[in-house]
Design an enzyme around this catalytic site. Structure first.
Site, PDB file in Angstrom:
ATOM      1  N   CYS A 159       0.790  -1.646   0.216  1.00 24.07           N
ATOM      2  CA  CYS A 159      -0.190  -0.155  -0.148  1.00 24.07           C
ATOM      3  C   CYS A 159       0.868   1.181   0.161  1.00 24.07           C
ATOM      4  O   CYS A 159       0.801   2.206  -1.248  1.00 24.07           O
ATOM      5  CB  CYS A 159      -1.232   0.296   1.108  1.00 24.07           C
ATOM      6  SG  CYS A 159      -0.257   0.116   2.816  1.00 24.07           S
TER       7      CYS A 159
ATOM      8  N   HIS B 213      -6.061   2.025  -4.233  1.00 24.42           N
ATOM      9  CA  HIS B 213      -5.272   1.498  -3.563  1.00 24.42           C
ATOM     10  C   HIS B 213      -4.395   0.245  -4.085  1.00 24.42           C
ATOM     11  O   HIS B 213      -5.065  -0.793  -4.191  1.00 24.42           O
ATOM     12  CB  HIS B 213      -5.213   1.710  -2.097  1.00 24.42           C
ATOM     13  CG  HIS B 213      -6.653   0.327  -1.794  1.00 24.42           C
ATOM     14  ND1 HIS B 213      -6.799  -0.180  -0.421  1.00 24.42           N
ATOM     15  CD2 HIS B 213      -7.822   0.239  -2.624  1.00 24.42           C
ATOM     16  CE1 HIS B 213      -7.597  -0.536  -0.851  1.00 24.42           C
ATOM     17  NE2 HIS B 213      -7.992  -0.704  -1.991  1.00 24.42           N
TER      18      HIS B 213
ATOM     19  N   HIS C 255      -2.307   1.494   7.342  1.00 27.57           N
ATOM     20  CA  HIS C 255      -2.583   0.723   5.220  1.00 27.57           C
ATOM     21  C   HIS C 255      -3.162   2.677   4.799  1.00 27.57           C
ATOM     22  O   HIS C 255      -3.905   3.555   5.940  1.00 27.57           O
ATOM     23  CB  HIS C 255      -4.731   0.419   5.311  1.00 27.57           C
ATOM     24  CG  HIS C 255      -4.363  -0.359   3.852  1.00 27.57           C
ATOM     25  ND1 HIS C 255      -3.832  -0.843   2.606  1.00 27.57           N
ATOM     26  CD2 HIS C 255      -5.734   0.673   2.810  1.00 27.57           C
ATOM     27  CE1 HIS C 255      -4.431  -0.668   1.410  1.00 27.57           C
ATOM     28  NE2 HIS C 255      -4.850  -0.031   1.426  1.00 27.57           N
TER      29      HIS C 255
END
Length: 369
Positions: free
Chosen positions: A283, A343, A331
């Site tokens: 990510c 993402h 994240h």
């Protein structure tokens, strides 16, 4: 040169060799704060075991599996962030060691030159017989010429004192460089062990998740995927129902447009923990590389992006801004407008577009503030 000074050459060689070792060894640090809470050990899958007379898997059972997978992949993401942070620090430390090694080499060269000059000055003094000025004056056939020369001798003595002082400073610098290199090496060695620990944790969590999923039949996996989609849809719907999208009117900066274009071009590429492209990403690898391509260097990990980049209100976000998710900043995604993000979700998934509100938002940060 004493034994301590001779040892500096060995240190220079050692630090250069140490950098070579870094290509094979890892390094790490403890996971940056906020520290994630420990997740329970994966429970046995409620799915049937091959060979046994299996009862139908209920939606409740699959929901339990979904939540357990979320926990496992969340912990893997936290460990990945720790691994990435360690790798970033390792790069910085190895660069520092290389710089120190170069300083040691240059310092040794400078010291050798200074000693050569000092030797020449000593030889000149030897040629005069080492006699004091008074004796040379008495023995001189031309006192006037001697007195003229005496002025130059005084200047030479001052220059010699300056030379000795410079030699002393250079030796002190070399000792400091050696001490700094040793300290950097100690940090690097400690981080190597910590990075190995983080790597093992990532692999352990991912393996547990994969084993849990492998126990599901094809139909159950399809039902599980639908549950994941429904959970994300419900969260996104609730976020949109708040009216937040009516307040978000920000337009992307020129750099933001470039970052979004880069991220969009990565759609469909697989998630891989620790990866920064070009073939795969995690990510924060995706977001950091997108902004690097746009001309702005940002921290490597989602936690450091959350810590170091300027925070903006959700209502003020614009395409290119980064949305940090979960209470431990584990994240990160890039906002692309119209309530959507790009993402790299987790292992087994690819870079994709999702709803900005499909996960719990911690903060919005702006790389090009």
């Amino acid at each position: 040169m004493g034994a301590g000074k001779r040892g500096l050459v060995s240190v220079a060689v050692a630090v250069v060799c140490a950098v070579t070792v870094l290509g094979a060894a890892g390094s790490a640090s403890a996971a940056p704060s906020p520290t994630p809470t420990a997740s329970p050990t994966p429970a046995s899958s409620p799915a049937s075991t091959p060979g046994a007379s299996a009862a139908p898997v209920t939606t409740k059972d699959l929901e339990a599996v979904r939540k357990k997978l979320d926990e496992l992949y969340h912990d893997a993401a936290v460990a990945t962030d720790a691994y990435n942070a360690a790798e970033e620090k390792a790069d910085e430390q190895s660069a520092a060691i290389v710089a120190l090694a170069k300083k040691i080499v240059k310092g040794q060269e400078k010291l050798a030159e200074l000693k050569k000059r000092a030797g020449a000055a000593a030889a000149a003094q030897y040629r005069t017989g080492g006699l004091p000025d008074e004796a040379q004056l008495m023995l001189s056939d031309n006192p006037t010429q001697f007195l003229d020369g005496a002025g130059r001798v005084i200047q030479g003595q001052r220059a010699t004192k300056g030379l000795i002082a410079e030699m002393t400073r250079t030796q002190e610098d070399l000792e400091q460089y050696a001490a700094d290199a040793s300290a950097q090496w100690d940090k690097l060695e400690a981080n190597r062990k910590a990075k190995a620990t983080a790597k093992k944790k990532v692999q352990k969590q991912i393996k547990a998740a994969e084993e849990l999923e492998s126990k599901l039949e094809k139909e159950e996996k399809e039902r599980l995927a639908k549950l994941e989609q429904e959970a994300a849809y419900q969260a996104q719907t609730a976020w949109l129902d708040s009216g937040i999208l009516d307040e978000i009117q920000g337009e992307a900066s020129e750099q933001g447009k470039k970052a979004v274009a880069y991220a969009t071009a990565q759609l469909g590429k697989p998630y891989e923990w620790g990866a920064e492209g070009p073939g795969s990403y995690d990510c924060s690898g995706l977001t950091s590389q997108a902004w690097a391509d746009a001309g702005t260097a940002i921290p490597r990990t989602s936690q450091e992006q959350w810590k170091q980049l300027q925070h903006v209100d959700v209502e003020d976000m614009r395409p290119g801004d980064l949305i940090i998710y979960n209470s431990d900043a584990s994240h990160v995604a890039m906002y692309i407008g119209d309530g959507a993000i790009i993402h790299a979700p987790r292992p087994g998934r690819t870079v994709t577009i999702a709803g900005a509100g499909s996960m719990p938002i911690l903060a919005v940060v702006r790389p090009d503030a």
